[in-house]
Motif scaffolding. Structure first.
Motif, PDB file in Angstrom:
ATOM      1  N   GLY A 353      20.499  80.074 -49.390  1.00 51.58           N
ATOM      2  CA  GLY A 353      19.411  80.740 -48.665  1.00 51.58           C
ATOM      3  C   GLY A 353      18.303  81.189 -49.594  1.00 51.58           C
ATOM      4  O   GLY A 353      17.116  81.087 -49.249  1.00 51.58           O
ATOM      5  N   ASP A 354      18.652  81.692 -50.772  1.00 55.54           N
ATOM      6  CA  ASP A 354      17.621  82.075 -51.752  1.00 55.54           C
ATOM      7  C   ASP A 354      16.817  80.869 -52.201  1.00 55.54           C
ATOM      8  O   ASP A 354      15.583  80.951 -52.340  1.00 55.54           O
ATOM      9  N   HIS A 355      17.487  79.742 -52.419  1.00 54.29           N
ATOM     10  CA  HIS A 355      16.764  78.530 -52.812  1.00 54.29           C
ATOM     11  C   HIS A 355      15.826  78.060 -51.704  1.00 54.29           C
ATOM     12  O   HIS A 355      14.685  77.641 -51.972  1.00 54.29           O
ATOM     13  N   LEU A 356      16.290  78.133 -50.449  1.00 54.55           N
ATOM     14  CA  LEU A 356      15.428  77.738 -49.326  1.00 54.55           C
ATOM     15  C   LEU A 356      14.242  78.687 -49.188  1.00 54.55           C
ATOM     16  O   LEU A 356      13.101  78.243 -48.958  1.00 54.55           O
ATOM     17  N   ALA A 357      14.496  79.985 -49.322  1.00 55.31           N
ATOM     18  CA  ALA A 357      13.405  80.956 -49.193  1.00 55.31           C
ATOM     19  C   ALA A 357      12.355  80.750 -50.287  1.00 55.31           C
ATOM     20  O   ALA A 357      11.139  80.778 -50.011  1.00 55.31           O
TER      21      ALA A 357
END
Length: 568
Positions: A353-357
């Motif tokens: 999720g951090d990578h997507l954000a």
């Protein structure tokens, strides 16, 4: 055998803890190594202490031979006989076996907790069948000051049995006194007080238990007068029992809790007493006529009729206890493993999720940060795809894996942006460097000669097909020799051989002589060692190169080099 099960449980605990640390919990490598060493150290210490405790217990109860203990499948009551227990056993024996019970002699109050621990270890299935019987024979005591501390010591020992059994064992009391003189030849009479029954019951052989009132009114072989005298004797015994035994046990003193016997039995049977005993003192205080002391060698009768009234429950074998604890350990391990799996999946969701954000937050200008974020997402997608094909690691399993629902957003993010194409390359005009053709001198000339050999024309044509005269280029012909012979003669020979090749090219291709530059280097520029025949053969050569040079090689009918491009 119980020690083996305890060691197995300790080893099982260590194995499950190591499995949990190494395969499930999200820890660093250093933390895993440290915790694994700690678990192995703790398990090793526990196994060592268990072995030491087992050896100490065996030493402490070395008098308790297992052959004296009931078998594991014994279905009757197991009674630890305390107090005045010597008259119940034949001299030299430590147990008595009957159809309903197994009576074990306990030497003293200090031995009772050790005996209880020993039984719980070697006969755990019989723990629920164990009870403590406090035998009271007042005719063997002469001083109440000695009798009371002894009773307190046994009470304290019973409380200490809680550590071995997990609860206080059932306590019941049995008192034996000699009957009145008129009834000394009659059969033993048992009087019982059970918690589930009202009043005092009297046991009659062949008839079972009857109430005291019915027994007093009835007639039998012993006569009504005999029963009345026994009833009066019983009243005295109850008074002494309540004042001396029951009140002492029921009153809490310090850390000792009050204890109420679950069953009480009183037997009138000839007892081998001593002069001036407690029972004589009590009767004398009531009637002023102390009874005579009885001399007998018979063992006291066992309270078999009281055994059905004892509380009982089904026992648990060593194997059942082991599997219960093993199941408990397995449940704890499964719960902790599921918790660790959930934490690992939450960590995976958070990282992706951090990578997507970060990826969606970047606009693509400049391109490099967005491209790096996309590469991280590609690595995440490749990892998730590999897990989907080969199976996710064990630390993410147990039905909690969340990686499959991360694949669609990762793939969608990777597909919705592409870096802009690179700008077209800037074409620059470059000048092609010299093109050199190397000819073997021995293929063109005889040794020491500078005239072209017959048949060398074909080799020159094939080799020099790429050498063409054009404006602005100079054809450089250079001759080289090995170091054999006189250096000065070698330099002259190399120059003449270069001139011979220049003349052939000039005459064959109709190229102006201004397009050529002839050089003779002799042996000054070797390309291999002159110490071997192969090296000297390579050094004997003629090299032809095209070198750009302004206003060189003016070919009639073509513009000058200054009006043309240099090269591409």
């Amino acid at each position: 055998m119980r020690d083996v099960y305890r060691s197995l449980l300790t080893a099982l605990t260590g194995v499950l803890a190591l499995w949990l640390i190494l395969s499930f919990w999200p820890l660093s490598t250093g933390s895993r190594v440290a915790l694994s060493l700690l678990v192995m150290l703790v398990c090793g210490v526990m196994l060592w202490r268990q072995r030491r405790a087992s050896q100490a217990r065996i030493t402490a109860v070395q008098e308790m031979v297992d052959e004296k203990l009931p078998p594991e499948d014994f279905q009757g009551a197991v009674i630890l006989v305390c107090g005045d227990n010597a008259p119940l056993f034949v001299s030299g024996t430590c147990h008595r076996e009957t159809r309903q019970g197994w009576y074990l002699w306990v030497k003293d109050a200090e031995q009772l907790p050790l005996f209880a621990q020993h039984l719980s270890l070697v006969r755990p299935a019989l723990v629920s069948q164990i009870s403590v019987m406090l035998a009271v024979v007042p005719e063997q005591h002469t001083s109440g000051d000695d009798f009371t501390p002894s009773l307190r010591g046994w009470q304290r020992a019973v409380v200490q049995c809680r550590a071995a059994f997990g609860t206080l064992p059932p306590l019941w009391t049995v008192t034996w006194v000699s009957p009145p003189t008129a009834c000394s030849d009659a059969e033993p009479v048992w009087f019982t007080v059970a918690g589930q029954r009202d009043g005092i019951q009297v046991y009659q052989p062949g008839q079972g238990n009857v109430s005291l009132m019915e027994w007093t009114r009835g007639t039998g072989s012993d006569g009504r007068l005999s029963r009345l005298s026994q009833g009066l004797w019983l009243d005295s015994l109850l008074a002494w029992q309540n004042n001396t035994v029951n009140d002492l046990l029921s009153v809490r003193q310090g850390e000792l809790p009050g204890m109420k016997p679950c069953v009480q039995g009183m037997c009138m049977v000839p007892v081998n007493g001593i002069a001036g005993n407690l029972w004589q003192q009590h009767i004398a205080s009531v009637t002023a006529l102390p009874p005579d002391a009885v001399v007998t060698t018979e063992s006291l009768p066992l309270p078999e009729l009281l055994l059905p009234a004892l509380p009982r429950r089904r026992g648990v074998s060593r194997r059942m206890v082991f599997w219960r604890y093993a199941g408990l350990l397995g449940g704890i391990f499964l719960a902790l493993a599921m918790l660790a799996s959930w934490m690992n999946n939450q960590r995976l969701i958070r990282n992706v999720g951090d990578h997507l954000a970060l990826y969606h937050a970047l606009t693509g200008t400049p391109v490099a940060p967005k491209l790096r974020a996309q590469q991280r997402l590609r690595a995440d997608g490749a990892l998730l795809d590999d897990w989907a094909r080969r199976g996710e690691p064990l630390r993410y399993r147990l039905g909690l894996y969340q990686g499959l629902r991360l694949v669609p957003p990762v793939e969608a993010a990777i597909s919705d942006w592409a870096p802009p194409p690179p700008p077209p390359p800037v074409i620059k005009k470059i000048v092609q460097g010299p093109k050199t053709i190397r000819l073997d001198s021995m293929s063109l000339f005889d040794s020491g000669k500078s005239e072209l050999k017959a048949g060398s024309t074909k080799m020159l044509v094939n080799s020099l097909v790429g050498i063409k005269a054009k404006p602005g280029w100079l054809i450089v012909v250079a001759g080289h020799t090995d170091n054999t012979g006189n250096p000065k003669l070698n330099q002259t020979l190399s120059l003449k051989r270069a001139e011979a090749v220049r003349d052939w090219m000039r005459d064959t291709g109709d190229v102006p002589e201004s397009c050529f530059a002839v050089q003779g280097y002799g042996e000054s520029r070797p390309i291999a060692t002159n110490d071997t025949p192969e090296g000297r053969s390579l050094n004997r050569r003629v090299e032809i190169s095209l070198v750009p040079q302004a206003n060189a090689c003016q070919i009639p009918g073509k513009p000058s080099a200054s009006s043309q491009d240099d090269a591409s």
